[in-house]
Design a protein around this motif. Structure first.
Motif, PDB file in Angstrom:
ATOM      1  N   ALA A 193      22.099 -47.254  17.210  1.00  0.00           N
ATOM      2  CA  ALA A 193      22.173 -46.331  16.658  1.00  0.00           C
ATOM      3  C   ALA A 193      23.620 -46.387  15.468  1.00  0.00           C
ATOM      4  CB  ALA A 193      20.864 -46.017  15.014  1.00  0.00           C
ATOM      5  N   SER A 194      24.701 -46.745  15.728  1.00  0.00           N
ATOM      6  CA  SER A 194      26.510 -45.840  16.406  1.00  0.00           C
ATOM      7  C   SER A 194      26.729 -45.565  15.171  1.00  0.00           C
ATOM      8  CB  SER A 194      26.954 -46.517  16.732  1.00  0.00           C
ATOM      9  OG  SER A 194      27.395 -47.446  15.764  1.00  0.00           O
ATOM     10  N   PRO A 195      27.257 -44.489  15.172  1.00  0.00           N
ATOM     11  CA  PRO A 195      28.232 -43.712  13.380  1.00  0.00           C
ATOM     12  C   PRO A 195      28.840 -44.973  12.464  1.00  0.00           C
ATOM     13  CG  PRO A 195      29.039 -42.390  15.392  1.00  0.00           C
ATOM     14  CD  PRO A 195      27.664 -43.714  15.834  1.00  0.00           C
ATOM     15  N   GLU A 196      28.951 -45.786  12.764  1.00  0.00           N
ATOM     16  CA  GLU A 196      30.003 -46.537  11.953  1.00  0.00           C
ATOM     17  C   GLU A 196      28.708 -47.232  11.521  1.00  0.00           C
ATOM     18  OE1 GLU A 196      30.440 -46.063  15.039  1.00  0.00           O
ATOM     19  OE2 GLU A 196      32.426 -45.397  15.668  1.00  0.00           O
ATOM     20  N   LEU A 197      27.454 -47.429  12.125  1.00  0.00           N
ATOM     21  CA  LEU A 197      26.644 -48.960  11.490  1.00  0.00           C
ATOM     22  C   LEU A 197      25.235 -47.750  10.823  1.00  0.00           C
ATOM     23  CD1 LEU A 197      26.021 -50.529  14.798  1.00  0.00           C
ATOM     24  CD2 LEU A 197      27.587 -51.320  12.374  1.00  0.00           C
ATOM     25  N   HIS A 198      24.964 -46.398  11.370  1.00  0.00           N
ATOM     26  CA  HIS A 198      23.611 -45.696  10.788  1.00  0.00           C
ATOM     27  C   HIS A 198      23.864 -45.678   9.231  1.00  0.00           C
ATOM     28  CE1 HIS A 198      20.653 -42.500   9.845  1.00  0.00           C
ATOM     29  NE2 HIS A 198      19.703 -43.795  11.023  1.00  0.00           N
ATOM     30  N   PRO A 199      22.926 -46.274   8.410  1.00  0.00           N
ATOM     31  CA  PRO A 199      22.892 -45.663   7.065  1.00  0.00           C
ATOM     32  C   PRO A 199      23.373 -44.507   6.372  1.00  0.00           C
ATOM     33  CG  PRO A 199      21.433 -46.402   7.370  1.00  0.00           C
ATOM     34  CD  PRO A 199      22.041 -46.615   8.614  1.00  0.00           C
ATOM     35  N   LEU A 200      23.573 -43.117   7.029  1.00  0.00           N
ATOM     36  CA  LEU A 200      23.128 -42.044   7.275  1.00  0.00           C
ATOM     37  C   LEU A 200      24.274 -41.311   7.300  1.00  0.00           C
ATOM     38  CD1 LEU A 200      19.376 -41.336   5.615  1.00  0.00           C
ATOM     39  CD2 LEU A 200      21.073 -41.857   4.067  1.00  0.00           C
ATOM     40  N   TYR A 201      24.479 -41.292   9.108  1.00  0.00           N
ATOM     41  CA  TYR A 201      24.733 -39.814   9.573  1.00  0.00           C
ATOM     42  C   TYR A 201      25.663 -40.919  10.707  1.00  0.00           C
ATOM     43  CZ  TYR A 201      20.477 -38.477   8.875  1.00  0.00           C
ATOM     44  OH  TYR A 201      18.946 -37.883   8.413  1.00  0.00           O
ATOM     45  N   HIS A 202      27.274 -40.197   9.830  1.00  0.00           N
ATOM     46  CA  HIS A 202      28.479 -40.312  10.607  1.00  0.00           C
ATOM     47  C   HIS A 202      29.361 -39.826  10.841  1.00  0.00           C
ATOM     48  CE1 HIS A 202      27.690 -42.880   6.404  1.00  0.00           C
ATOM     49  NE2 HIS A 202      26.833 -43.858   7.159  1.00  0.00           N
ATOM     50  N   TYR A 203      28.392 -38.838  12.299  1.00  0.00           N
ATOM     51  CA  TYR A 203      30.022 -38.087  12.378  1.00  0.00           C
ATOM     52  C   TYR A 203      29.572 -38.328  13.869  1.00  0.00           C
ATOM     53  CZ  TYR A 203      25.433 -35.818  13.707  1.00  0.00           C
ATOM     54  OH  TYR A 203      23.764 -35.115  14.295  1.00  0.00           O
ATOM     55  N   LYS A 204      31.425 -38.289  14.776  1.00  0.00           N
ATOM     56  CA  LYS A 204      31.525 -38.950  16.131  1.00  0.00           C
ATOM     57  C   LYS A 204      30.586 -39.144  16.784  1.00  0.00           C
ATOM     58  CE  LYS A 204      35.913 -38.796  14.709  1.00  0.00           C
ATOM     59  NZ  LYS A 204      37.293 -39.373  15.676  1.00  0.00           N
ATOM     60  N   THR A 205      29.939 -37.071  17.080  1.00  0.00           N
ATOM     61  CA  THR A 205      28.726 -37.062  18.204  1.00  0.00           C
ATOM     62  C   THR A 205      27.467 -37.430  18.022  1.00  0.00           C
ATOM     63  OG1 THR A 205      28.160 -34.945  17.321  1.00  0.00           O
ATOM     64  CG2 THR A 205      30.634 -35.246  18.730  1.00  0.00           C
ATOM     65  N   TYR A 206      26.825 -37.708  16.699  1.00  0.00           N
ATOM     66  CA  TYR A 206      26.258 -38.697  16.742  1.00  0.00           C
ATOM     67  C   TYR A 206      24.789 -39.372  17.625  1.00  0.00           C
ATOM     68  CZ  TYR A 206      21.619 -40.486  14.511  1.00  0.00           C
ATOM     69  OH  TYR A 206      20.623 -40.737  13.586  1.00  0.00           O
ATOM     70  N   VAL A 207      23.817 -39.469  18.402  1.00  0.00           N
ATOM     71  CA  VAL A 207      23.003 -39.822  18.687  1.00  0.00           C
ATOM     72  C   VAL A 207      21.982 -40.511  18.822  1.00  0.00           C
ATOM     73  CG1 VAL A 207      24.918 -40.033  21.487  1.00  0.00           C
ATOM     74  CG2 VAL A 207      23.289 -37.681  20.678  1.00  0.00           C
ATOM     75  N   GLY A 208      21.512 -39.936  17.390  1.00  0.00           N
ATOM     76  CA  GLY A 208      20.502 -39.803  16.791  1.00  0.00           C
ATOM     77  C   GLY A 208      20.220 -41.756  17.181  1.00  0.00           C
ATOM     78  N   GLY A 209      18.960 -41.519  15.993  1.00  0.00           N
ATOM     79  CA  GLY A 209      17.718 -43.263  15.287  1.00  0.00           C
ATOM     80  C   GLY A 209      17.691 -43.940  16.660  1.00  0.00           C
ATOM     81  N   ILE A 210      18.593 -44.331  17.239  1.00  0.00           N
ATOM     82  CA  ILE A 210      18.036 -45.521  18.384  1.00  0.00           C
ATOM     83  C   ILE A 210      18.783 -45.128  19.339  1.00  0.00           C
ATOM     84  CG2 ILE A 210      17.271 -47.704  18.844  1.00  0.00           C
ATOM     85  CD1 ILE A 210      17.926 -48.529  16.227  1.00  0.00           C
ATOM     86  N   LEU A 211      18.945 -45.013  20.922  1.00  0.00           N
ATOM     87  CA  LEU A 211      19.803 -44.406  21.577  1.00  0.00           C
ATOM     88  C   LEU A 211      18.583 -45.118  23.044  1.00  0.00           C
ATOM     89  CD1 LEU A 211      21.852 -43.473  22.762  1.00  0.00           C
ATOM     90  CD2 LEU A 211      20.249 -41.063  23.186  1.00  0.00           C
TER      91      LEU A 211
END
Length: 334
Positions: A193-211
C-alpha cells in the motif's frame, strides 16, 4: 293493421320482443362509459406474466410434470438457463503455488462488518495468485486502548513454523488490482500500500496499510514498539526500525490504477478513531523505541478459534494485552 296494433308491435321490437320490458333495459342500448381504467388491465397482465414465469421455473427445474404424467413422452422438458458461478479456486497442493506460506496478520477490534467482507475477499484474492496463506485475526479483548503494533507482535509469535513471511494488513483495505505482488519479499520489506497508491496517506516514509516482511527481517527489527496505544504513529516508528536494521523498503512498480488501487472500507463518521494524545504520549510519539518490541510484548491468548467466513478459512485469536501503566500511562482510557 290498425294504429293500435302497430304501436304495440313497435313496443315489442324496442324491448327485445319481451312483453313488459322497457326498451331502455336492452344492454345493447346502454351508454358506454367515456373512460376505461387501465389499472385492471395492467394488473391482469402482471398476473399473467408472473404465472408464465412460475410455469417456466417449474418446467425447467424438475418440479413440473414428468413425461407420461400429463405430458407427451416424446417432448422433453426444457433445461434451465445456466447460473453464473464464481470460477473455482486453484488447489493449494499444486506445485505452481511455490514453497512459501504467508501469515496474514490482521489487528482487529469490534469491526465485524469489515471482517465479514475482508476474509472471503482476501482468501479468494490470494488463492487466485497462488499464494499459500493463513489469515490470522488478532482480536484485542482487553480493556486497554487499541495497540496495533503489539497485536502484530503477538501474531508473529503465534503464527507457527508453517509460515515464513508475514503481511501486516489493515482490515479496512482491500486490494483491487490483481497485479499487486504478495509473494515472498526476499529482497527486503515490500510495501504493497505505497504512498503512490494508498487512497489516504501519501508521504514518502509511510509504511502502513499493507507491509510484507520475511520473518527473518521482522526479527532483525525486533518487531514493532509496544508503546503506541491508540491510533497512529506506530508505522512511522517502524520505518525507523527498518532503516536501523539496514533494510530497504521496496514498493510496487508498473501499477497504473493510482489511488483507485485499493478499496478503503473505513467510515470515519461511523468508526471514530482513538486519536487522543495523553500526558507524555505527545512527546513519546516521535521517539524511537530502541529497547522494546518482540522481546518484551506481554499478552495472553484467551482463546483460539478456527473459523470459516463464507467458505474462507481463518483463525481468530482473542488477545489480552498487558500494560505497565508506570511506563505507558496512556494505555488506559482517561
Amino acid at each position: 293493421m290498425g294504429p293500435a296494433r302497430r304501436r304495440a308491435a313497435l313496443r315489442l321490437r324496442g324491448s327485445g320482443g319481451v312483453p313488459g320490458v322497457p326498451a331502455a333495459a336492452d344492454p345493447t342500448l346502454l351508454p358506454l362509459p367515456r373512460r376505461i381504467s387501465v389499472f385492471p388491465l395492467f394488473f391482469l397482465a402482471l398476473l399473467l406474466g408472473f404465472a408464465s414465469l412460475l410455469w417456466l421455473q417449474l418446467s425447467c427445474s424438475g418440479e413440473g410434470p414428468v413425461p407420461g404424467e400429463g405430458q407427451s413422452r416424446g417432448v422433453p422438458r426444457q433445461s434451465c438457463p445456466p447460473q453464473a458461478l464464481p470460477a473455482p479456486l486453484p488447489v493449494e497442493d499444486e506445485p505452481s503455488w511455490g514453497p512459501h506460506r504467508l501469515a496474514l496478520l490482521v489487528p482487529f477490534r469490534e469491526r465485524f462488518e469489515e471482517l465479514l467482507a475482508f476474509v472471503p475477499y482476501m482468501h479468494r484474492f490470494l488463492s487466485k495468485k497462488r499464494i499459500r496463506h493463513h489469515i490470522i485475526i488478532l482480536n484485542q479483548v482487553d480493556h486497554f486502548r487499541f495497540n496495533r503494533a503489539s497485536l502484530i507482535n503477538v501474531g508473529f509469535l503465534e503464527s507457527g513454523n508453517d509460515t515464513d513471511y508475514i503481511a501486516m494488513h489493515d482490515v479496512d483495505l482491500l486490494p483491487l488490482n490483481e497485479q499487486l505482488d504478495y509473494s515472498f519479499p526476499e529482497a527486503g520489506p515490500f510495501h504493497v500500500a505505497s504512498p503512490e497508491l494508498h487512497p489516504l496517506y501519501h508521504y514518502k516514509t509511510y509504511v502502513g496499510g499493507i507491509l510484507l516482511l520475511t520473518k527473518e527481517h521482522y526479527e532483525m527489527c525486533n518487531g514493532m514498539s509496544n508503546r503506541f496505544w491508540g491510533w497512529g504513529r506506530e508505522d512511522d516508528e517502524f520505518y525507523r526500525r527498518i532503516k536501523g536494521a539496514g533494510l530497504q523498503v521496496r514498493r510496487p512498480s508498473g501499477i497504473t490504477t493510482g489511488y483507485e488501487t485499493f478499496q478503503h472500507l473505513h467510515d470515519p463518521a461511523w468508526r471514530k478513531r482513538d486519536q487522543k494524545r495523553i500526558a507524555a504520549q505527545k512527546q513519546e510519539q516521535f521517539k524511537v523505541d530502541r529497547e522494546g518490541g518482540l522481546n518484551n510484548v506481554r499478552y495472553q491468548i484467551e482463546s483460539r478459534t478456527a473459523l470459516s467466513v463464507a467458505g474462507a478459512p481463518c483463525t481468530i485469536l482473542n488477545v489480552l494485552l498487558d500494560c505497565d501503566t508506570s511506563e505507558t500511562p496512556w494505555c488506559v482510557f482517561g
